[in-house]
Design a protein around this motif. Structure first.
Motif, PDB file in Angstrom:
ATOM      1  N   ASP A   1       0.821  -1.211   0.000  1.00 41.72           N
ATOM      2  CA  ASP A   1       0.000   0.000   0.000  1.00 41.72           C
ATOM      3  C   ASP A   1       0.858   1.265   0.000  1.00 41.72           C
ATOM      4  OD1 ASP A   1      -2.119  -1.730   2.286  1.00 41.72           O
ATOM      5  OD2 ASP A   1      -2.543  -1.335   0.161  1.00 41.72           O
ATOM      6  N   THR A   2       2.156   1.118   0.122  1.00 41.53           N
ATOM      7  CA  THR A   2       3.058   2.263   0.111  1.00 41.53           C
ATOM      8  C   THR A   2       2.962   2.997  -1.216  1.00 41.53           C
ATOM      9  OG1 THR A   2       4.602   1.254   1.673  1.00 41.53           O
ATOM     10  CG2 THR A   2       5.476   2.972   0.207  1.00 41.53           C
ATOM     11  N   ALA A   3       2.671   4.282  -1.143  1.00 41.32           N
ATOM     12  CA  ALA A   3       2.483   5.091  -2.354  1.00 41.32           C
ATOM     13  C   ALA A   3       2.205   6.532  -1.950  1.00 41.32           C
ATOM     14  CB  ALA A   3       1.316   4.555  -3.172  1.00 41.32           C
ATOM     15  N   VAL A   4       2.217   7.395  -2.930  1.00 40.65           N
ATOM     16  CA  VAL A   4       1.673   8.740  -2.743  1.00 40.65           C
ATOM     17  C   VAL A   4       0.193   8.662  -3.094  1.00 40.65           C
ATOM     18  CG1 VAL A   4       1.752  11.147  -3.437  1.00 40.65           C
ATOM     19  CG2 VAL A   4       3.872   9.824  -3.290  1.00 40.65           C
ATOM     20  N   TYR A   5      -0.633   9.127  -2.187  1.00 40.98           N
ATOM     21  CA  TYR A   5      -2.080   9.069  -2.378  1.00 40.98           C
ATOM     22  C   TYR A   5      -2.589  10.450  -2.795  1.00 40.98           C
ATOM     23  CZ  TYR A   5      -2.377   4.376  -0.506  1.00 40.98           C
ATOM     24  OH  TYR A   5      -2.250   3.011  -0.328  1.00 40.98           O
ATOM     25  N   TYR A   6      -3.389  10.453  -3.848  1.00 46.13           N
ATOM     26  CA  TYR A   6      -3.920  11.688  -4.411  1.00 46.13           C
ATOM     27  C   TYR A   6      -5.438  11.692  -4.325  1.00 46.13           C
ATOM     28  CZ  TYR A   6       0.694  12.141  -6.579  1.00 46.13           C
ATOM     29  OH  TYR A   6       2.041  12.247  -6.812  1.00 46.13           O
ATOM     30  N   CYS A   7      -5.968  12.833  -3.974  1.00 46.71           N
ATOM     31  CA  CYS A   7      -7.401  13.067  -4.032  1.00 46.71           C
ATOM     32  C   CYS A   7      -7.744  13.574  -5.430  1.00 46.71           C
ATOM     33  CB  CYS A   7      -7.739  14.118  -2.980  1.00 46.71           C
ATOM     34  SG  CYS A   7      -9.469  14.601  -2.917  1.00 46.71           S
ATOM     35  N   ALA A   8      -8.915  13.243  -5.922  1.00 47.39           N
ATOM     36  CA  ALA A   8      -9.318  13.674  -7.252  1.00 47.39           C
ATOM     37  C   ALA A   8     -10.801  13.970  -7.273  1.00 47.39           C
ATOM     38  CB  ALA A   8      -8.978  12.593  -8.271  1.00 47.39           C
ATOM     39  N   ILE A   9     -11.184  14.794  -8.229  1.00 52.79           N
ATOM     40  CA  ILE A   9     -12.583  15.175  -8.373  1.00 52.79           C
ATOM     41  C   ILE A   9     -13.029  14.947  -9.810  1.00 52.79           C
ATOM     42  CG2 ILE A   9     -11.883  17.578  -8.783  1.00 52.79           C
ATOM     43  CD1 ILE A   9     -14.571  18.422  -7.562  1.00 52.79           C
ATOM     44  N   ARG A  10     -14.211  14.414  -9.946  1.00 51.72           N
ATOM     45  CA  ARG A  10     -14.860  14.353 -11.253  1.00 51.72           C
ATOM     46  C   ARG A  10     -16.038  15.305 -11.180  1.00 51.72           C
ATOM     47  NH1 ARG A  10     -18.223   9.303 -13.934  1.00 51.72           N
ATOM     48  NH2 ARG A  10     -19.108  10.519 -15.648  1.00 51.72           N
ATOM     49  N   GLN A  11     -15.928  16.387 -11.924  1.00 51.78           N
ATOM     50  CA  GLN A  11     -16.973  17.393 -11.901  1.00 51.78           C
ATOM     51  C   GLN A  11     -18.212  16.903 -12.648  1.00 51.78           C
ATOM     52  OE1 GLN A  11     -16.624  19.951  -9.927  1.00 51.78           O
ATOM     53  NE2 GLN A  11     -15.051  21.405 -10.609  1.00 51.78           N
ATOM     54  N   LEU A  12     -19.347  17.508 -12.357  1.00 50.69           N
ATOM     55  CA  LEU A  12     -20.577  17.208 -13.085  1.00 50.69           C
ATOM     56  C   LEU A  12     -20.368  17.423 -14.581  1.00 50.69           C
ATOM     57  CD1 LEU A  12     -23.197  18.903 -10.741  1.00 50.69           C
ATOM     58  CD2 LEU A  12     -22.938  16.457 -11.145  1.00 50.69           C
ATOM     59  N   ARG A  13     -20.955  16.568 -15.369  1.00 50.83           N
ATOM     60  CA  ARG A  13     -20.935  16.669 -16.836  1.00 50.83           C
ATOM     61  C   ARG A  13     -19.520  16.546 -17.404  1.00 50.83           C
ATOM     62  NH1 ARG A  13     -24.603  20.042 -14.860  1.00 50.83           N
ATOM     63  NH2 ARG A  13     -23.153  21.810 -14.780  1.00 50.83           N
ATOM     64  N   THR A  14     -18.645  15.856 -16.682  1.00 43.11           N
ATOM     65  CA  THR A  14     -17.312  15.550 -17.215  1.00 43.11           C
ATOM     66  C   THR A  14     -17.070  14.056 -17.091  1.00 43.11           C
ATOM     67  OG1 THR A  14     -16.148  15.853 -15.123  1.00 43.11           O
ATOM     68  CG2 THR A  14     -16.457  17.817 -16.497  1.00 43.11           C
TER      69      THR A  14
END
Length: 119
Positions: A90-103
């Motif tokens: 599980d070692t890694a850099v963890y990133y948050c992400a967003i999927r916007q509406l209509r994308t």
């Protein structure tokens, strides 16, 4: 442009737990879903978990099912990742992400947070 700030990473022993947090800001914040991805050294970024913003429907990568839990707090524009039974893989850099509406795609804007699982 949405800004995402991740926190909560660190060094933990195998079998341990961590809770990652991500707070979003920006006038264009209008998510369909938010998710967590990770990138280990020498590997491509991979999907970990996601949650829909209105219904709270969740999906997980097979490698983390039963160990990780994604949740959200709409009032704070925040998403969390509770990680239990952590393993060295599980070692890694963890990133948050967003999927916007209509994308169709996820967007990243944060620096990520390092998670290291080692004895």
């Amino acid at each position: 442009q949405v800004q995402l700030v991740e926190s909560g990473g660190g060094l933990v022993q195998p079998g341990g737990s961590l809770r990652l947090s991500c707070v979003a800001s920006g006038r264009t914040f209008s998510p369909y879903s938010m998710g967590w991805f990770r990138q280990a050294p020498g590997k491509e970024r991979e999907f970990v978990a996601r949650i829909t913003w209105s219904g709270g429907v969740t999906n997980y990568a097979d490698s983390v099912k039963g160990r990780f839990t994604i949740s959200k707090e709409n009032a704070k524009n925040a998403v969390y990742l509770q990680m239990n039974s952590l393993q060295p893989e599980d070692t890694a850099v963890y990133y948050c992400a967003i999927r916007q509406l209509r994308t169709a795609n996820y967007e990243y804007s944060g620096q990520g947070t390092q998670v290291t699982v080692s004895s």
